[in-house]
Design a protein around this motif. Structure first.
Motif, PDB file in Angstrom:
ATOM      1  N   UNK A 102       0.847  -1.190   0.000  1.00  0.00           N
ATOM      2  CA  UNK A 102       0.000   0.000   0.000  1.00  0.00           C
ATOM      3  C   UNK A 102       0.883   1.240   0.000  1.00  0.00           C
ATOM      4  N   UNK A 103       0.469   2.236  -0.776  1.00  0.00           N
ATOM      5  CA  UNK A 103       1.096   3.553  -0.716  1.00  0.00           C
ATOM      6  C   UNK A 103       0.374   4.370   0.353  1.00  0.00           C
ATOM      7  N   UNK A 104       1.130   5.036   1.213  1.00  0.00           N
ATOM      8  CA  UNK A 104       0.535   5.866   2.256  1.00  0.00           C
ATOM      9  C   UNK A 104       1.159   7.250   2.230  1.00  0.00           C
ATOM     10  N   UNK A 105       0.590   8.142   3.027  1.00  0.00           N
ATOM     11  CA  UNK A 105       1.167   9.483   3.113  1.00  0.00           C
ATOM     12  C   UNK A 105       2.461   9.500   3.920  1.00  0.00           C
ATOM     13  N   UNK A 106       2.895   8.326   4.398  1.00  0.00           N
ATOM     14  CA  UNK A 106       4.169   8.216   5.099  1.00  0.00           C
ATOM     15  C   UNK A 106       5.096   7.203   4.438  1.00  0.00           C
ATOM     16  N   UNK A 107       4.849   6.951   3.159  1.00  0.00           N
ATOM     17  CA  UNK A 107       5.717   6.041   2.421  1.00  0.00           C
ATOM     18  C   UNK A 107       5.008   4.766   2.030  1.00  0.00           C
ATOM     19  N   UNK A 108       5.776   3.871   1.391  1.00  0.00           N
ATOM     20  CA  UNK A 108       5.231   2.609   0.923  1.00  0.00           C
ATOM     21  C   UNK A 108       5.349   1.532   1.996  1.00  0.00           C
ATOM     22  N   UNK A 109       4.320   0.694   2.049  1.00  0.00           N
ATOM     23  CA  UNK A 109       4.304  -0.459   2.952  1.00  0.00           C
ATOM     24  C   UNK A 109       4.148  -1.708   2.106  1.00  0.00           C
ATOM     25  N   UNK A 110       5.036  -2.661   2.276  1.00  0.00           N
ATOM     26  CA  UNK A 110       4.954  -3.921   1.538  1.00  0.00           C
ATOM     27  C   UNK A 110       4.314  -4.980   2.423  1.00  0.00           C
ATOM     28  N   UNK A 111       3.554  -5.889   1.799  1.00  0.00           N
ATOM     29  CA  UNK A 111       2.865  -6.926   2.568  1.00  0.00           C
ATOM     30  C   UNK A 111       2.505  -8.092   1.660  1.00  0.00           C
ATOM     31  N   UNK A 112       2.232  -9.228   2.277  1.00  0.00           N
ATOM     32  CA  UNK A 112       1.767 -10.397   1.540  1.00  0.00           C
ATOM     33  C   UNK A 112       0.253 -10.354   1.319  1.00  0.00           C
ATOM     34  N   UNK A 113      -0.445  -9.673   2.240  1.00  0.00           N
ATOM     35  CA  UNK A 113      -1.901  -9.568   2.181  1.00  0.00           C
ATOM     36  C   UNK A 113      -2.319  -8.146   2.488  1.00  0.00           C
ATOM     37  N   UNK A 114      -3.363  -7.691   1.812  1.00  0.00           N
ATOM     38  CA  UNK A 114      -3.981  -6.396   2.111  1.00  0.00           C
ATOM     39  C   UNK A 114      -5.478  -6.633   2.268  1.00  0.00           C
ATOM     40  N   UNK A 115      -6.036  -6.111   3.358  1.00  0.00           N
ATOM     41  CA  UNK A 115      -7.463  -6.276   3.637  1.00  0.00           C
ATOM     42  C   UNK A 115      -8.141  -4.911   3.598  1.00  0.00           C
ATOM     43  N   UNK A 116      -9.185  -4.824   2.798  1.00  0.00           N
ATOM     44  CA  UNK A 116      -9.985  -3.604   2.709  1.00  0.00           C
ATOM     45  C   UNK A 116     -11.067  -3.667   3.780  1.00  0.00           C
ATOM     46  N   UNK A 117     -10.810  -2.987   4.897  1.00  0.00           N
ATOM     47  CA  UNK A 117     -11.794  -2.846   5.971  1.00  0.00           C
ATOM     48  C   UNK A 117     -12.088  -1.363   6.166  1.00  0.00           C
ATOM     49  N   UNK A 118     -12.174  -0.656   5.047  1.00  0.00           N
ATOM     50  CA  UNK A 118     -12.299   0.790   5.072  1.00  0.00           C
ATOM     51  C   UNK A 118     -13.698   1.310   5.318  1.00  0.00           C
ATOM     52  N   UNK A 119     -14.669   0.438   5.557  1.00  0.00           N
ATOM     53  CA  UNK A 119     -16.027   0.906   5.825  1.00  0.00           C
ATOM     54  C   UNK A 119     -16.599   1.649   4.631  1.00  0.00           C
ATOM     55  N   UNK A 120     -17.175   2.816   4.867  1.00  0.00           N
ATOM     56  CA  UNK A 120     -17.802   3.558   3.766  1.00  0.00           C
ATOM     57  C   UNK A 120     -16.775   4.086   2.772  1.00  0.00           C
ATOM     58  N   UNK A 121     -15.516   4.063   3.139  1.00  0.00           N
ATOM     59  CA  UNK A 121     -14.454   4.464   2.216  1.00  0.00           C
ATOM     60  C   UNK A 121     -13.884   3.255   1.464  1.00  0.00           C
ATOM     61  N   UNK A 122     -14.499   2.098   1.629  1.00  0.00           N
ATOM     62  CA  UNK A 122     -14.008   0.887   0.979  1.00  0.00           C
ATOM     63  C   UNK A 122     -14.018   0.966  -0.532  1.00  0.00           C
ATOM     64  N   UNK A 123     -14.974   1.712  -1.101  1.00  0.00           N
ATOM     65  CA  UNK A 123     -15.046   1.845  -2.551  1.00  0.00           C
ATOM     66  C   UNK A 123     -13.847   2.600  -3.097  1.00  0.00           C
ATOM     67  N   UNK A 124     -13.347   3.550  -2.329  1.00  0.00           N
ATOM     68  CA  UNK A 124     -12.158   4.294  -2.754  1.00  0.00           C
ATOM     69  C   UNK A 124     -10.950   3.373  -2.834  1.00  0.00           C
ATOM     70  N   UNK A 125     -10.814   2.474  -1.865  1.00  0.00           N
ATOM     71  CA  UNK A 125      -9.710   1.516  -1.871  1.00  0.00           C
ATOM     72  C   UNK A 125      -9.831   0.583  -3.065  1.00  0.00           C
TER      73      UNK A 125
END
Length: 413
Positions: free
Chosen positions: A187-210
């Motif tokens: 994931x790209x964030x406002x504090x740099x890139x984060x690498x991962x094996x899994x990403x979970x979209x638990x963004x609630x009402x902002x989930x569509x943006x993800x």
């Protein structure tokens, strides 16, 4: 904040924190939850917190039962009560269709070993003195139901997850996805890139943006839910059960001496999923004149069941957004063909109650453990390609909210 982790969970609401807890509980503690605001400050904080097991499918009943079990685990681990009020629930129906619906629910509850007691009108009045249900075709009492504060549960999940080794960071905004060879790798964030094996979209009402970062249409629309709280006149005495009146689309529970009264709108208001503010507190969710007219109209329908409703003083009005799908069922699981990306959303107003099931299911998918709950009905791709911003799709989701009967959604086109 690390630059690599096993699992990134985007969103620190009750579902995101439950996922972190269940992963850490399963031995996968290399988990990072990122939340741009405060934990459980969105829909979780505005939830009515009702636990209703009366559902038309066994999977959803099991999702809620897992949450109830998790509450006990959290209380033991943290050494404190989460103040779950297991007061039970009275459900009364008048119409034939609602009676058939209730009988279907009772069969599901019986299959899950949850007791249902059939009441007469006098017994229901003994539990709730202000309730008149002489005209009801069927009245039942579900002893397993109750309520609790959603934000309190969310914070408990977070504290327990941290004790088990998970990391939760506030003030970090996700900005985009890192994808390589058909797999999400971070994931790209406002504090740099984060690498991962899994990403979970638990963004609630902002989930569509993800989901949009991945070119995928999140099959749910931000839909308004709201309720009123009456003045503390003793109507909501401690220990009184929740009440559900599907024929007038209303539910009630005790709240500090008064009552929390939920009234479902004939046409629920939806919002463009890609034009939301970053904080739910900044969203224009209440229109005083319109909402007052709605209260007057719907309170009038309640008189048949609650003759004293005109004497209640309505002191507070609370509104929030939940992600509703066209069929009123969750979105939970992978989104083929993109590997490594999981969705945990579309809570349809039951995110707090279903949070334990969300967390357990995501943890089992990531760890490769056989699923405890059949989540096939929640497949995120079951609607095919959708445009979540289109008026036509949002109308379908609004119809699901308006037709909801605390466990069943009437068929919508």
């Amino acid at each position: 904040m690390p630059d690599r982790t096993d699992v990134i969970v985007i969103g620190g609401g009750v579902i995101g924190c439950s996922i972190a807890y269940h992963l850490a509980r399963a031995g996968r503690s290399d988990v990072l939850v990122i939340e741009r605001n405060e934990l459980s400050s969105g829909a979780t904080a505005r939830s009515a917190g009702c636990f209703s097991h009366a559902r038309s499918d066994r999977s959803t009943i099991r999702m809620i039962s897992r949450t109830r079990a998790a509450i006990g685990e959290l209380e033991e681990m943290l050494g404190e009560s989460l103040d779950f009020r297991q007061v039970g629930c009275v459900r009364a129906v008048v119409g034939e269709e609602r009676e058939r619906e209730l009988l279907d629910m009772e069969r599901c509850l019986a299959a899950e070993g949850l007791p249902v007691e059939v009441l007469d009108a006098a017994a229901a009045r003994g539990l709730c003195p202000w309730l008149e249900v002489e005209a009801a075709r069927r009245i039942v009492f579900l002893a397993s139901d109750g309520y609790l504060d959603g934000a309190r549960l969310g914070h408990a999940y977070a504290r327990a997850a941290r004790l088990l080794g998970a990391r939760i960071v506030r003030g970090v905004a996700a900005r985009g996805a890192l994808v390589e060879d058909g797999r999400i790798v971070g994931v790209k964030t406002d504090r740099g890139e984060l690498r991962a094996n899994w990403v979970v979209d638990a963004g609630g009402v902002w989930g569509a943006e993800i989901a949009r970062w991945l070119g995928w249409g999140f099959a749910a629309a931000p839909t308004r839910s709201h309720y009123w709280i009456t003045a503390p006149d003793g109507s909501g005495a401690p220990g009184r059960p929740n009440v559900q009146l599907p024929d007038v689309r209303a539910y009630l529970r005790s709240e500090i001496g008064g009552l929390l009264v939920g009234l479902q709108e004939p046409r629920s208001r939806t919002y463009h999923p890609l034009q939301l503010t970053a904080d739910m507190a900044d969203m224009p969710l209440i229109e005083e004149e319109h909402d007052l007219d709605l209260l007057v109209e719907q309170a009038g329908r309640l008189r048949a069941f609650i003759p004293d409703v005109d004497r209640w003083g309505f002191a507070h009005h609370i509104a929030g957004l939940s992600m509703y799908t066209p069929d009123g069922k969750f979105l939970l699981g992978p989104t083929p063909p993109l590997a490594g990306f999981l969705v945990a959303g579309g809570c349809c107003g039951s995110g707090v109650a279903g949070s334990g099931g969300f967390g357990q299911s995501i943890a089992e998918l990531i760890t490769g453990t056989p699923l405890s709950i059949d989540i096939e009905r929640y497949r995120p791709d079951r609607f095919g390609d959708v445009d979540p911003a289109s008026s036509a799709f949002r109308d379908r989701c609004a119809a699901a909210r308006s037709g909801k009967s605390r466990g069943r959604v009437d068929e919508v086109a």
